[in-house]
Design a protein around this motif. Structure first.
Motif, PDB file in Angstrom:
ATOM      1  N   LYS A   1      46.715  39.293  39.183  1.00 43.67           N
ATOM      2  CA  LYS A   1      45.458  38.706  39.181  1.00 43.67           C
ATOM      3  C   LYS A   1      45.063  37.948  39.963  1.00 43.67           C
ATOM      4  N   GLU A   2      45.819  37.367  41.025  1.00 45.39           N
ATOM      5  CA  GLU A   2      45.457  36.685  42.435  1.00 45.39           C
ATOM      6  C   GLU A   2      44.729  37.855  43.033  1.00 45.39           C
ATOM      7  N   ALA A   3      45.071  38.881  43.204  1.00 47.74           N
ATOM      8  CA  ALA A   3      44.312  39.812  44.142  1.00 47.74           C
ATOM      9  C   ALA A   3      43.008  40.551  43.356  1.00 47.74           C
ATOM     10  N   SER A   4      43.097  40.513  42.101  1.00 42.79           N
ATOM     11  CA  SER A   4      41.963  41.110  41.343  1.00 42.79           C
ATOM     12  C   SER A   4      40.759  39.943  41.386  1.00 42.79           C
ATOM     13  N   GLU A   5      41.443  38.637  41.556  1.00 41.19           N
ATOM     14  CA  GLU A   5      40.195  37.757  41.658  1.00 41.19           C
ATOM     15  C   GLU A   5      39.517  37.797  42.882  1.00 41.19           C
ATOM     16  N   ALA A   6      40.404  37.893  44.084  1.00 40.99           N
ATOM     17  CA  ALA A   6      40.001  37.844  45.296  1.00 40.99           C
ATOM     18  C   ALA A   6      39.207  39.306  45.714  1.00 40.99           C
ATOM     19  N   TYR A   7      39.517  40.336  45.124  1.00 42.21           N
ATOM     20  CA  TYR A   7      38.768  41.538  45.103  1.00 42.21           C
ATOM     21  C   TYR A   7      37.382  41.579  44.339  1.00 42.21           C
ATOM     22  N   ALA A   8      37.338  40.833  43.240  1.00 40.37           N
ATOM     23  CA  ALA A   8      35.976  40.603  42.473  1.00 40.37           C
ATOM     24  C   ALA A   8      35.136  39.806  43.267  1.00 40.37           C
TER      25      ALA A   8
END
Length: 381
Positions: free
Chosen positions: A50-57
């Motif tokens: 989720k942390e990586a997904s937020e960063a990519y978003a």
């Protein structure tokens, strides 16, 4: 607080000037590694995902990335859901469709794309090996091999079904050979396509199998295949024989037969590319006085004139006596011969006397006095 979060660039492991392709590649690797479906029950993995997904978003959206570069995490405090929280983050504007289609294809063995036609497919290649001599590799040869090939079953004409019956359309896939699976992801519903597990992609089910081929549609047949091995082939290279491999599917062509050539070692010759190397012993008299000698080549013996005063390890080039080129058989490499002077191990008394007399005439080396080396005296013990 939001500022306790890790830097988005650090999360994805990219520099601040990373382009879109670099961001996507970095995120895809992290998402695949920590996806909840790959790590069921692992809370830490889900958190990193989720942390990586937020960063990519954020970083994949040019406007959000500009705000983040200017204000950091404070730019999104309103929707961040608190320190370390991801549930309330606004993912609108971020395009995950192609990434998650590929990820789910990797995880579940399918594809995110639509149905693909089960068209003709070429059969698998068959690999065999054959042993030949050094000379056969140089000049080429023909070998006959006994191999087993799959042929269409004459009993069922390749259908795999028992006589009087026919294959039935697969109910699971409706004859398409593929099925669609729906998977709930962190970002919604993702569909991926897989080969039908019931019919294995054929689109049909055989209820009563042919007793001769056991439902495969093929039987093994022993056949003799002639293999033309070209001149100049080297050890480990293969000859391809078209359409002598496994049968294709859905009307596709057969695979190929790949015959690996194993070349036996030669007691005299060694090969490097298109050149041949060998060693020829000569006597002291031949090296000193010069003489005609016979040199073995792959074309037979040739006469070579040793020049007077030839030293040991002298290399001689026999032009065009090497290996033909695979691309152009009319072009051949060379044969390099190393002349090695042999010292006789046993001499008759007469030969010894003659050799002593020869030495007296050419420097009297046998009676040279060997004086000890002078050493400096030590001044102090």
């Amino acid at each position: 607080m939001a500022e306790s979060k890790r830097d988005y660039y650090e999360v994805l492991g990219v520099s601040k000037d990373a382009d879109d392709a670099t961001l996507k590649k970095a995120y895809r690797q992290i998402a695949k590694k920590y996806h909840p479906d790959m790590n069921p029950g692992d809370a830490e993995a889900e958190k990193k995902f989720k942390e990586a997904s937020e960063a990519y978003a954020v970083l994949s959206d040019s406007e959000k990335r500009r705000q983040y570069d200017q204000l950091g995490h404070a730019a999104f405090d309103g929707g961040a859901g608190g320190a370390g929280g991801f549930g309330g983050f606004d993912f609108s504007g971020a395009d995950f469709s192609d990434i998650f289609g590929d990820i789910f294809g990797d995880i579940f063995g399918g594809s995110r794309r639509g149905y693909s036609n089960q068209g003709p497919m070429k059969g698998m290649n068959v690999r065999k090996s054959v042993r030949i001599t050094f000379e056969e590799a140089v000049f080429g040869t023909e070998k006959e091999m006994d191999i087993q090939l799959k042929e269409s079953c004459p009993t069922c004409n390749g259908t795999g079904a028992k006589a009087g019956t026919s294959p039935e359309t697969c109910r699971k896939c409706g004859g398409k050979g593929q099925v669609v699976y729906t998977q709930q992801s962190f970002f919604g519903t993702v569909q991926n396509v897989q080969t039908c597990p019931d019919c294995h992609g054929t689109g049909t089910i055989i209820k009563e199998k042919c007793p001769d081929c056991k439902g495969s549609g093929f039987i093994s047949v022993n056949k003799k295949i002639k293999v033309n091995i070209p001149a100049g082939i080297d050890n480990g290279q293969s000859v391809r024989i078209r359409e002598k491999g496994e049968p294709g599917t859905n009307g596709g062509p057969r695979g190929d037969l790949l015959v690996e050539v194993i070349v036996a070692r030669h007691p005299i010759f060694q090969r490097q590319d298109t050149h041949i190397f060998s060693t020829v012993p000569i006597s002291f008299a031949q090296a000193t006085l010069g003489n005609d000698i016979r040199v073995k080549t792959v074309d037979g013996e040739v006469v070579y004139t040793v020049k007077p005063g030839t030293k040991t390890d002298t290399k001689v080039r026999l032009k065009g006596k090497g290996v033909p080129s695979l691309r152009n058989p009319k072009v051949r490499g060379d044969h390099y011969v190393t002349l090695v002077i042999q010292t006789p191990e046993k001499l008759s008394p007469e030969a010894k006397e003659a050799l002593k007399h020869f030495d007296e005439l050419t420097g009297n080396t046998l009676k040279q006095e060997i004086k000890p080396k002078k050493t400096k005296k030590k001044l102090f013990d």
